[in-house]
Design an enzyme around this catalytic site. Structure first.
Site, mmCIF file in Angstrom:
data_model
loop_
_atom_site.group_PDB
_atom_site.id
_atom_site.type_symbol
_atom_site.label_atom_id
_atom_site.label_comp_id
_atom_site.label_asym_id
_atom_site.label_seq_id
_atom_site.Cartn_x
_atom_site.Cartn_y
_atom_site.Cartn_z
ATOM 1 C CD GLU A 204 -2.790 1.115 2.531
ATOM 2 O OE1 GLU A 204 -3.224 0.145 3.078
ATOM 3 O OE2 GLU A 204 -3.190 2.161 3.037
ATOM 4 C CD GLU A 209 -3.158 7.456 5.437
ATOM 5 O OE1 GLU A 209 -4.037 6.980 6.011
ATOM 6 O OE2 GLU A 209 -2.054 7.176 5.759
#
Length: 324
Positions: A204, A209
Protein backbone atom coordinates in the site's frame (compact mmCIF):
# COMPACT_ATOMS: atom_id res chain seq x y z
CA UNK A 1 22.02 49.68 -9.53
CA UNK A 2 19.22 50.54 -7.10
CA UNK A 3 16.64 49.90 -9.84
CA UNK A 4 18.23 46.53 -10.68
CA UNK A 5 18.22 45.46 -7.04
CA UNK A 6 14.58 46.52 -6.68
CA UNK A 7 13.67 44.49 -9.78
CA UNK A 8 15.51 41.43 -8.45
CA UNK A 9 13.69 41.77 -5.14
CA UNK A 10 10.35 42.08 -6.90
CA UNK A 11 10.96 38.97 -9.02
CA UNK A 12 12.06 37.02 -5.95
CA UNK A 13 8.84 37.99 -4.19
CA UNK A 14 6.88 36.60 -7.16
CA UNK A 15 8.68 33.24 -7.21
CA UNK A 16 6.33 31.34 -4.82
CA UNK A 17 3.27 32.61 -6.67
CA UNK A 18 4.76 31.73 -10.06
CA UNK A 19 5.66 28.26 -8.80
CA UNK A 20 2.08 27.69 -7.62
CA UNK A 21 0.73 28.91 -10.97
CA UNK A 22 2.89 26.32 -12.73
CA UNK A 23 1.40 23.59 -10.56
CA UNK A 24 -2.18 24.46 -11.48
CA UNK A 25 -1.92 22.49 -14.72
CA UNK A 26 -1.06 18.83 -15.34
CA UNK A 27 1.41 18.88 -18.24
CA UNK A 28 1.59 16.00 -20.71
CA UNK A 29 5.35 15.91 -20.10
CA UNK A 30 6.80 16.33 -16.61
CA UNK A 31 10.34 16.73 -15.28
CA UNK A 32 10.96 15.84 -11.62
CA UNK A 33 13.99 16.28 -9.39
CA UNK A 34 14.69 12.86 -7.85
CA UNK A 35 17.14 11.48 -5.31
CA UNK A 36 20.00 9.36 -6.67
CA UNK A 37 22.02 8.35 -3.61
CA UNK A 38 21.30 4.83 -2.29
CA UNK A 39 17.91 4.71 -0.53
CA UNK A 40 17.55 3.18 2.92
CA UNK A 41 15.55 0.14 3.97
CA UNK A 42 13.51 2.54 6.12
CA UNK A 43 12.14 5.87 4.96
CA UNK A 44 14.08 9.06 5.45
CA UNK A 45 13.28 12.73 5.18
CA UNK A 46 14.93 14.67 2.39
CA UNK A 47 16.56 17.87 3.58
CA UNK A 48 16.43 20.14 0.58
CA UNK A 49 19.02 22.43 2.15
CA UNK A 50 21.57 19.62 2.48
CA UNK A 51 23.92 18.09 -0.09
CA UNK A 52 21.41 15.46 -1.23
CA UNK A 53 22.25 14.08 -4.67
CA UNK A 54 19.52 14.95 -7.18
CA UNK A 55 18.94 14.32 -10.87
CA UNK A 56 16.15 15.05 -13.35
CA UNK A 57 13.67 12.43 -14.51
CA UNK A 58 11.42 12.76 -17.55
CA UNK A 59 7.85 11.38 -17.53
CA UNK A 60 4.79 11.40 -19.79
CA UNK A 61 1.16 11.53 -18.70
CA UNK A 62 -0.88 8.31 -18.80
CA UNK A 63 -3.99 9.25 -16.76
CA UNK A 64 -5.66 12.56 -16.08
CA UNK A 65 -8.94 13.80 -14.65
CA UNK A 66 -9.40 17.51 -14.03
CA UNK A 67 -13.05 17.03 -13.03
CA UNK A 68 -14.79 19.24 -15.53
CA UNK A 69 -17.69 16.77 -15.30
CA UNK A 70 -19.14 14.25 -12.85
CA UNK A 71 -16.49 11.59 -12.06
CA UNK A 72 -18.84 8.66 -12.77
CA UNK A 73 -19.77 9.71 -16.31
CA UNK A 74 -16.84 8.27 -18.30
CA UNK A 75 -16.11 5.01 -16.50
CA UNK A 76 -12.73 6.13 -15.15
CA UNK A 77 -13.81 5.66 -11.54
CA UNK A 78 -16.00 3.31 -9.52
CA UNK A 79 -17.63 4.43 -6.22
CA UNK A 80 -16.83 1.39 -4.05
CA UNK A 81 -14.13 -1.14 -3.26
CA UNK A 82 -13.96 -4.07 -5.69
CA UNK A 83 -15.68 -7.35 -4.91
CA UNK A 84 -14.30 -10.81 -5.56
CA UNK A 85 -15.02 -12.97 -8.60
CA UNK A 86 -18.02 -14.53 -6.82
CA UNK A 87 -19.45 -11.18 -5.71
CA UNK A 88 -22.88 -10.79 -7.38
CA UNK A 89 -23.08 -7.59 -9.39
CA UNK A 90 -26.29 -6.59 -7.62
CA UNK A 91 -24.52 -6.57 -4.27
CA UNK A 92 -22.55 -3.50 -5.33
CA UNK A 93 -25.77 -1.52 -5.44
CA UNK A 94 -27.75 -2.73 -2.43
CA UNK A 95 -29.02 -5.44 -0.14
CA UNK A 96 -27.86 -6.83 3.20
CA UNK A 97 -24.11 -7.08 3.33
CA UNK A 98 -23.50 -4.57 0.55
CA UNK A 99 -21.84 -2.25 3.07
CA UNK A 100 -18.81 -4.60 3.08
CA UNK A 101 -17.48 -2.91 -0.04
CA UNK A 102 -18.51 0.59 1.03
CA UNK A 103 -16.51 1.12 4.22
CA UNK A 104 -13.51 -0.32 6.08
CA UNK A 105 -14.93 -1.53 9.38
CA UNK A 106 -11.50 -2.69 10.58
CA UNK A 107 -10.33 0.93 10.65
CA UNK A 108 -13.32 1.98 12.75
CA UNK A 109 -14.79 4.13 9.98
CA UNK A 110 -18.21 5.63 10.70
CA UNK A 111 -19.30 6.51 7.17
CA UNK A 112 -20.71 4.51 4.28
CA UNK A 113 -19.65 5.31 0.73
CA UNK A 114 -22.67 6.01 -1.45
CA UNK A 115 -23.49 7.01 -5.02
CA UNK A 116 -26.77 7.75 -6.82
CA UNK A 117 -27.35 4.07 -7.69
CA UNK A 118 -26.77 2.67 -4.21
CA UNK A 119 -29.75 1.48 -2.18
CA UNK A 120 -28.29 0.28 1.11
CA UNK A 121 -30.48 -2.43 2.67
CA UNK A 122 -33.06 -1.62 0.03
CA UNK A 123 -32.65 -2.67 -3.59
CA UNK A 124 -34.11 0.68 -4.71
CA UNK A 125 -31.52 3.41 -5.38
CA UNK A 126 -31.53 6.16 -2.76
CA UNK A 127 -30.21 8.81 -5.14
CA UNK A 128 -27.49 9.99 -2.71
CA UNK A 129 -24.62 11.71 -4.53
CA UNK A 130 -21.51 12.70 -2.53
CA UNK A 131 -19.71 13.98 -5.65
CA UNK A 132 -20.15 17.65 -6.54
CA UNK A 133 -18.35 19.37 -9.43
CA UNK A 134 -18.04 23.15 -9.44
CA UNK A 135 -15.71 25.20 -11.68
CA UNK A 136 -13.45 22.24 -12.44
CA UNK A 137 -13.14 21.15 -8.81
CA UNK A 138 -14.51 17.88 -7.46
CA UNK A 139 -15.78 17.88 -3.89
CA UNK A 140 -16.27 14.57 -2.11
CA UNK A 141 -18.90 15.61 0.42
CA UNK A 142 -19.48 13.84 3.73
CA UNK A 143 -22.77 14.62 5.50
CA UNK A 144 -24.48 13.26 8.59
CA UNK A 145 -26.83 10.44 7.66
CA UNK A 146 -30.48 11.52 7.74
CA UNK A 147 -32.25 9.84 10.66
CA UNK A 148 -34.82 8.26 8.37
CA UNK A 149 -32.09 6.58 6.31
CA UNK A 150 -29.92 5.28 9.15
CA UNK A 151 -31.57 1.82 9.32
CA UNK A 152 -31.31 1.51 5.52
CA UNK A 153 -27.63 2.56 5.61
CA UNK A 154 -26.50 0.14 8.33
CA UNK A 155 -26.62 2.84 11.05
CA UNK A 156 -23.53 4.64 9.80
CA UNK A 157 -23.10 8.16 11.14
CA UNK A 158 -22.15 9.71 7.78
CA UNK A 159 -22.60 9.21 4.07
CA UNK A 160 -19.52 10.02 1.99
CA UNK A 161 -17.73 9.02 -1.22
CA UNK A 162 -14.85 6.97 -2.57
CA UNK A 163 -13.46 6.73 -6.11
CA UNK A 164 -11.09 3.99 -7.30
CA UNK A 165 -9.57 3.15 -10.68
CA UNK A 166 -9.48 -0.60 -10.08
CA UNK A 167 -10.55 -2.27 -13.31
CA UNK A 168 -10.07 0.89 -15.39
CA UNK A 169 -6.49 2.05 -14.74
CA UNK A 170 -3.46 0.60 -12.99
CA UNK A 171 0.25 1.06 -13.57
CA UNK A 172 3.59 -0.34 -12.47
CA UNK A 173 6.13 2.41 -11.77
CA UNK A 174 5.62 6.09 -12.48
CA UNK A 175 4.42 9.22 -10.69
CA UNK A 176 0.94 9.55 -9.16
CA UNK A 177 -0.34 12.96 -8.06
CA UNK A 178 -3.37 14.73 -6.60
CA UNK A 179 -3.98 18.46 -6.28
CA UNK A 180 -6.28 19.08 -3.35
CA UNK A 181 -7.26 20.97 -0.22
CA UNK A 182 -7.33 19.03 3.05
CA UNK A 183 -10.56 19.29 5.06
CA UNK A 184 -10.41 19.51 8.85
CA UNK A 185 -12.59 18.55 11.81
CA UNK A 186 -12.97 15.77 14.36
CA UNK A 187 -13.35 12.45 12.56
CA UNK A 188 -12.31 13.85 9.16
CA UNK A 189 -9.92 11.58 7.23
CA UNK A 190 -9.19 12.46 3.56
CA UNK A 191 -6.81 10.23 1.60
CA UNK A 192 -5.21 9.53 -1.78
CA UNK A 193 -3.62 6.09 -1.89
CA UNK A 194 -2.77 3.03 -3.99
CA UNK A 195 -3.26 -0.72 -3.80
CA UNK A 196 -2.11 -3.67 -5.91
CA UNK A 197 -4.39 -4.44 -8.83
CA UNK A 198 -4.33 -8.18 -8.00
CA UNK A 199 -6.35 -7.44 -4.84
CA UNK A 200 -3.62 -8.32 -2.35
CA UNK A 201 -2.68 -6.26 0.71
CA UNK A 202 -0.14 -4.94 1.37
CA UNK A 203 1.58 -3.38 -0.61
CA UNK A 204 0.00 0.00 0.00
CA UNK A 205 1.23 3.48 -0.89
CA UNK A 206 -0.42 6.28 1.06
CA UNK A 207 0.42 9.28 -1.07
CA UNK A 208 -1.58 11.56 1.21
CA UNK A 209 -3.59 11.26 4.40
CA UNK A 210 -4.94 14.19 6.38
CA UNK A 211 -5.41 14.23 10.15
CA UNK A 212 -8.64 16.19 10.59
CA UNK A 213 -7.95 17.17 14.20
CA UNK A 214 -4.55 18.62 13.23
CA UNK A 215 -5.04 21.29 10.56
CA UNK A 216 -2.24 21.52 7.98
CA UNK A 217 -0.76 18.17 9.08
CA UNK A 218 -0.47 15.43 6.47
CA UNK A 219 1.06 11.95 6.36
CA UNK A 220 2.86 10.01 3.58
CA UNK A 221 3.45 6.30 4.28
CA UNK A 222 4.63 3.03 2.73
CA UNK A 223 3.25 -0.34 3.91
CA UNK A 224 4.65 -3.80 3.12
CA UNK A 225 4.67 -7.38 4.43
CA UNK A 226 7.76 -9.27 5.61
CA UNK A 227 7.82 -12.67 3.86
CA UNK A 228 9.69 -14.36 6.72
CA UNK A 229 6.97 -13.87 9.35
CA UNK A 230 4.03 -12.27 7.54
CA UNK A 231 4.20 -9.13 9.69
CA UNK A 232 3.11 -5.83 8.15
CA UNK A 233 5.69 -3.04 8.33
CA UNK A 234 5.06 0.68 7.79
CA UNK A 235 7.29 3.71 7.44
CA UNK A 236 6.25 7.29 6.86
CA UNK A 237 6.39 10.88 8.04
CA UNK A 238 4.09 13.70 9.05
CA UNK A 239 4.61 17.00 7.26
CA UNK A 240 3.35 20.41 8.35
CA UNK A 241 2.10 22.50 5.45
CA UNK A 242 0.61 25.85 6.48
CA UNK A 243 -2.49 26.64 4.47
CA UNK A 244 -3.12 23.04 3.35
CA UNK A 245 -6.74 23.29 4.50
CA UNK A 246 -7.57 26.38 2.43
CA UNK A 247 -5.10 26.26 -0.47
CA UNK A 248 -4.56 23.72 -3.23
CA UNK A 249 -1.26 21.83 -3.15
CA UNK A 250 0.18 18.93 -5.14
CA UNK A 251 0.92 15.64 -3.38
CA UNK A 252 2.62 12.84 -5.27
CA UNK A 253 4.63 9.63 -5.14
CA UNK A 254 7.21 8.44 -7.66
CA UNK A 255 7.60 4.66 -7.85
CA UNK A 256 10.74 3.42 -9.60
CA UNK A 257 12.43 0.02 -9.67
CA UNK A 258 14.60 0.84 -6.66
CA UNK A 259 12.84 3.53 -4.61
CA UNK A 260 9.65 5.35 -3.65
CA UNK A 261 9.93 9.14 -3.45
CA UNK A 262 7.21 11.31 -1.90
CA UNK A 263 6.65 14.87 -3.13
CA UNK A 264 4.87 18.00 -1.94
CA UNK A 265 4.42 20.59 -4.69
CA UNK A 266 6.75 18.43 -6.82
CA UNK A 267 9.63 18.78 -4.39
CA UNK A 268 10.95 15.51 -2.88
CA UNK A 269 10.33 15.30 0.87
CA UNK A 270 11.07 11.65 1.71
CA UNK A 271 12.11 8.37 0.12
CA UNK A 272 12.57 4.68 0.85
CA UNK A 273 14.01 1.64 -0.92
CA UNK A 274 11.16 -0.25 -2.59
CA UNK A 275 10.18 -2.96 -0.08
CA UNK A 276 9.41 -6.57 -0.93
CA UNK A 277 6.07 -7.31 -2.55
CA UNK A 278 5.80 -4.33 -4.91
CA UNK A 279 5.53 -6.46 -8.05
CA UNK A 280 2.09 -5.76 -9.52
CA UNK A 281 0.57 -2.66 -11.08
CA UNK A 282 -1.29 -0.47 -8.61
CA UNK A 283 -4.55 1.46 -8.90
CA UNK A 284 -5.52 4.79 -7.32
CA UNK A 285 -8.07 5.54 -4.61
CA UNK A 286 -9.34 8.89 -3.37
CA UNK A 287 -11.85 9.05 -0.51
CA UNK A 288 -13.15 10.97 2.47
CA UNK A 289 -13.59 8.68 5.49
CA UNK A 290 -15.14 9.73 8.81
CA UNK A 291 -13.77 8.25 12.01
CA UNK A 292 -10.60 6.26 12.65
CA UNK A 293 -9.74 3.65 15.25
CA UNK A 294 -5.99 3.39 14.67
CA UNK A 295 -4.99 6.46 12.68
CA UNK A 296 -4.07 9.19 15.15
CA UNK A 297 -5.20 12.77 14.82
CA UNK A 298 -8.57 11.87 13.30
CA UNK A 299 -10.64 10.53 16.19
CA UNK A 300 -14.18 9.26 16.27
CA UNK A 301 -17.13 11.32 15.15
CA UNK A 302 -18.70 13.34 17.98
CA UNK A 303 -21.05 16.28 18.50
CA UNK A 304 -18.30 18.69 17.41
CA UNK A 305 -17.77 16.98 14.06
CA UNK A 306 -18.92 19.03 11.06
CA UNK A 307 -22.42 18.37 9.75
CA UNK A 308 -21.02 18.68 6.23
CA UNK A 309 -17.38 18.58 5.14
CA UNK A 310 -15.80 18.63 1.67
CA UNK A 311 -12.58 17.13 0.30
CA UNK A 312 -11.84 19.43 -2.65
CA UNK A 313 -9.83 17.92 -5.51
CA UNK A 314 -8.67 19.93 -8.52
CA UNK A 315 -7.19 16.99 -10.44
CA UNK A 316 -5.67 13.51 -10.29
CA UNK A 317 -2.91 12.51 -12.71
CA UNK A 318 -0.50 9.66 -13.38
CA UNK A 319 2.73 9.62 -15.35
CA UNK A 320 4.99 6.88 -16.69
CA UNK A 321 8.77 7.15 -16.74
CA UNK A 322 10.19 7.89 -20.20
CA UNK A 323 12.39 5.08 -21.59
CA UNK A 324 15.35 7.43 -21.98
Amino acid sequence: MAKILALVGFLASLEPALAQDALKVAPTQLILQVTTDPPGELCRRIDTSGPRSLATLSLHRTFHDDFDEHPLLKGRWVPHYAGGAAWPQARYWGGDGSDLKRKDSYNGEQQIYVDPHYGGRSTTPLGLDPFKVRDGVLSIVATRTPAALKPVLFNNEYVSGILTTQGSFSQKYGYFEIRAKLPVGTGVWPAFWMLADDGGWPPEIDVLEGRGQRPDDLVMTTHWRLPANGMVESCGFDFSLPGASNEFHDYGTLWTADRLIYFIDRKPVSDIKVPVGFHDPMYMIVNLAMGAKYFGGVGFVDAESPVTVEFQIDRVSAYQIDPS
